[in-house]
Design a protein around this motif. Structure first.
Motif, short mmCIF file in Angstrom:
data_model
loop_
_atom_site.label_atom_id
_atom_site.label_comp_id
_atom_site.label_asym_id
_atom_site.label_seq_id
_atom_site.Cartn_x
_atom_site.Cartn_y
_atom_site.Cartn_z
N UNK A 160 0.51 -0.89 0.38
CA UNK A 160 -0.22 -0.03 -0.22
C UNK A 160 0.58 1.43 -0.49
N UNK A 161 1.93 0.80 0.44
CA UNK A 161 3.63 1.84 -0.38
C UNK A 161 2.77 3.19 -1.46
N UNK A 162 2.57 4.50 -1.12
CA UNK A 162 2.87 5.50 -2.79
C UNK A 162 4.03 4.97 -3.69
N UNK A 163 3.63 4.99 -4.32
CA UNK A 163 5.54 4.52 -4.75
C UNK A 163 5.54 5.96 -5.94
N UNK A 164 6.03 6.80 -4.94
CA UNK A 164 6.80 7.90 -5.04
C UNK A 164 7.96 8.16 -4.45
N UNK A 165 9.18 9.16 -5.07
CA UNK A 165 10.28 8.62 -5.05
C UNK A 165 10.77 8.78 -3.45
N UNK A 166 10.28 9.60 -2.99
CA UNK A 166 10.32 9.82 -1.36
C UNK A 166 9.60 8.90 -0.82
N UNK A 167 8.28 8.62 -1.33
CA UNK A 167 7.55 7.15 -0.35
C UNK A 167 8.66 5.64 -0.19
N UNK A 168 8.57 5.74 -1.25
CA UNK A 168 9.43 4.58 -1.35
C UNK A 168 11.21 4.54 -0.88
N UNK A 169 11.82 6.09 -1.13
CA UNK A 169 12.77 5.98 0.17
C UNK A 169 13.02 5.53 1.33
N UNK A 170 11.43 6.26 2.33
CA UNK A 170 11.70 5.92 3.04
C UNK A 170 11.40 4.52 3.81
N UNK A 171 10.62 3.72 2.59
CA UNK A 171 10.63 2.78 3.13
C UNK A 171 11.92 1.70 2.35
N UNK A 172 13.10 2.26 2.25
CA UNK A 172 14.48 1.71 2.52
C UNK A 172 14.59 1.00 1.06
#
Ligand code: SF4
Ligand code: FES
Lengths: 154, 421
Positions: free
Chosen positions: B296-308
């Motif tokens: 359910x992670x929004x696939x954008x630069x910030x969110x994916x980076x936060x998820x590692x």
């Protein structure tokens, strides 16, 4: 020996670029288009037409996956073995191809019909497993489809 | 839902020049030549929040802003169409489906940085795209959209197509420049950055295909419109892809910030019957693994980076629960080992080691200490240890795989076999 047509093709490529060296890859591809591969002699002559050292053009030629420095068969089958193809059955397909042709990766069939080579992602992952035969893409290949497919390449 | 990048792509064949013009094509070029100063175009792209779609995600307007506009040397713009990241095929769709969009994008972007020469660096395997582009470039010259004095504006731009000969490293910005100059395509040291000294020592910008294709639309509709296309902070739409054991592998233009679940379940039709998604590379082979917990992670630069991980190219490669993660990693590391340019020792020698260890574990010949050894390689090949980003990209999936699939590795070693076989 380069034919007149090949020299012509290389000279034309050379014209397109301000620096003749930049035509190196295209020159190698022109030779390969005519002869199927790039021999030492052809490479040396191409370097001469471009006015660059033979060793430098060889350094370029040996770097690329799709410039062949050894003779190949009439048809070159490139098998993608990258991740998306691997996930949907590339290994059994590759094994079937080797068995069907009776050759190992990198070899050419005795009748000179096929050469088989592994290659990186072809950018057709949505049609995996994917092949490139004589430069044209073929997708959704399965061991069952192989006989029909190979028949198209006499 | 607006899909500016793919709106003109028709199943019944691509648009020729007249067809492209009928949809408003070359309007952005007319607009910038008539009404906008180069700096205004760059500012607009900056304001739009457009970030590079080739993997790194750098601000496009900012990249352009480093070009000295008062320089005597002719400036160059290069489209990086050497798409070779395993799992990724989005640029091919744009190039084959709407080649004039690419040509107009080059002209508009070229104008913004006052480029004199433009190049499309295309991988050899994309022959249908090469044919489409050759034709579109010819048509654009005939219509006066390229060449001397474009549309009587006094702006000159020559565009050439270069087809490469297959080598992943050519996608690295500076290796691409070496390749285009006719050298062995090795990465170059930065600084100087290409914007200061790039192709033949000239100020040069290299952008990804999808990135550039956004530019005419931003010019036509404005920065605010572009921001509005997205669901999250990172602006625009994104071409997301999905491959692996999904029902309908493919690529779709969706709002930036679309979740992985939507891409996989709605657009790709879910996993094939009897399969469950276990992990995924969110943006091609060089992006660290995420797991089903991240669907359910929004696939954008910030969110994916936060998820590692990294958004990368937005191409999801799905791992199902019946496929061996160790085997998948061995496949990935073989790719990176084979495609190392060989310039620096850690990458050239280290990557074959990772592949060898992974193969041994996969075959049931793993040993005590192998996992520590792999972790050590991840450190020695990580960011800052090698000449370019190839090696860090290669160990991204490995390091995350060791974390998420630890138990699978340990089982291989303990049971001395691959539990999936
Ligand atoms: S990290 Fe690898 S690909 Fe990059 S320069 Fe070093 S050897 Fe070449
Ligand atoms: S992984 Fe085989 S075509 Fe992309």
């Amino acid at each position: 020996m380069l034919s007149e047509a090949e020299r012509q093709a290389i000279a034309e490529e050379r014209e397109r670029w301000a620096d003749p060296r930049a035509a190196g890859v295209e020159a190698l591809k022109a030779v390969q288009e005519h002869q199927g591969w790039v021999s030492d002699e052809a490479l040396a002559e191409a370097a001469e037409v471009l006015g660059m050292p033979v060793a430098e053009l060889d350094g370029v030629a040996t770097f690329y996956n799709l410039i062949f420095r050894k003779p190949v068969g009439r048809h070159v089958i490139l098998v993608c073995d990258s991740v998306s193809c691997w996930l949907v059955g590339q290994e059994p397909l590759y094994a079937a191809l080797q068995q069907r042709l009776g050759i190992a990766p990198g070899q050419t069939t005795e009748d000179g019909r096929f050469t088989l080579l592994p290659v990186c992602c072809l950018g057709r992952c949505e049609r995996a497993p994917a092949l490139l035969i004589d430069g044209e893409p073929v997708g959704d290949v399965s061991p069952e489809r192989l006989d029909d497919l190979l028949e198209r390449y006499p | 839902m607006e899909t500016p990048l793919t709106a003109n792509i028709r199943p019944d064949g691509r648009l020729d020049r007249a067809g492209y013009e009928a949809t408003g094509g070359y309007g952005a070029l007319r607009k910038v030549l008539a009404d906008m100063a180069p700096g205004e175009v760059t500012q607009m792209v900056k304001d739009s929040g457009l970030r590079g779609r080739g993997g790194a995600g750098f601000s496009t307007g900012m990249k352009w802003g480093f070009i000295p506009l008062d320089d005597e040397r002719p400036t160059c713009i290069v489209a990086n169409a050497d798409e070779m990241e395993p799992g990724t095929f989005k640029d091919r769709i744009l190039l084959e489906g709407d080649p004039h969009q690419m040509v107009e994008a080059m002209a508009v972007s070229g104008y913004a940085i006052q480029a004199r020469y433009a190049f499309i660096f295309l991988r050899e395997e994309y022959r249908p795209a090469a044919r489409a582009l050759e034709r579109a470039i010819g048509e654009a010259y005939e219509a006066g959209y390229l060449g001397e004095d474009i549309l009587g504006s006094g702006y000159h731009l020559d565009l050439q197509l270069h087809t490469s000969a297959g080598r992943y490293i050519c996608g690295e910005e500076t290796a691409l420049l070496s390749a285009l100059e006719g050298h062995r395509p090795l990465p170059r040291a930065k600084p100087p950055f290409p914007q200061q000294s790039g192709l033949w020592g000239r100020p040069t910008v290299v952008n990804n295909v999808e990135t550039l294709c956004n530019v005419p639309h931003i010019v036509n509709h404005g920065a605010a419109w572009f921001q509005g296309l997205s669901r999250t902070e990172d602006a625009g739409t994104k071409l997301y892809g999905a491959s692996g054991k999904v029902n309908r592998p493919g690529a779709w233009e969706l709002p930036m910030g679309t979740t992985a679940r939507e891409v996989v379940e709605e657009h790709a039709g879910g996993m094939r019957a009897g399969h469950r998604l276990r992990g995924m590379l969110p943006g091609g082979a060089s992006t660290p693994f995420l797991t089903d917990e991240h669907l359910d992670l929004p696939l954008d630069f910030g969110h994916v980076a936060e998820a590692g991980s990294r958004l990368g190219t937005g191409a999801i490669v799905a791992l199902d629960e019946r496929t061996c993660p160790v085997g998948m990693l061995a496949n990935l590391e073989r790719f990176f080992a084979r495609e190392s340019c060989g310039w620096c020792t850690p990458c050239r020698d280290g990557l074959p080691w990772t592949e060898r260890i992974l193969r041994a574990i996969d075959r049931g010949e793993g040993r005590e200490g192998d996992l520590d050894n792999l972790a050590l390689h991840c450190r020695h090949l990580g960011p800052g240890r090698t000449f370019c980003a190839h090696a860090p990209g290669a160990v991204g999936p490995l390091e995350s795989g060791l974390k998420h699939f630890r138990e699978d590795f340990e089982r291989h070693i303990r049971e001395r076999r691959c539990p999936w076989e």
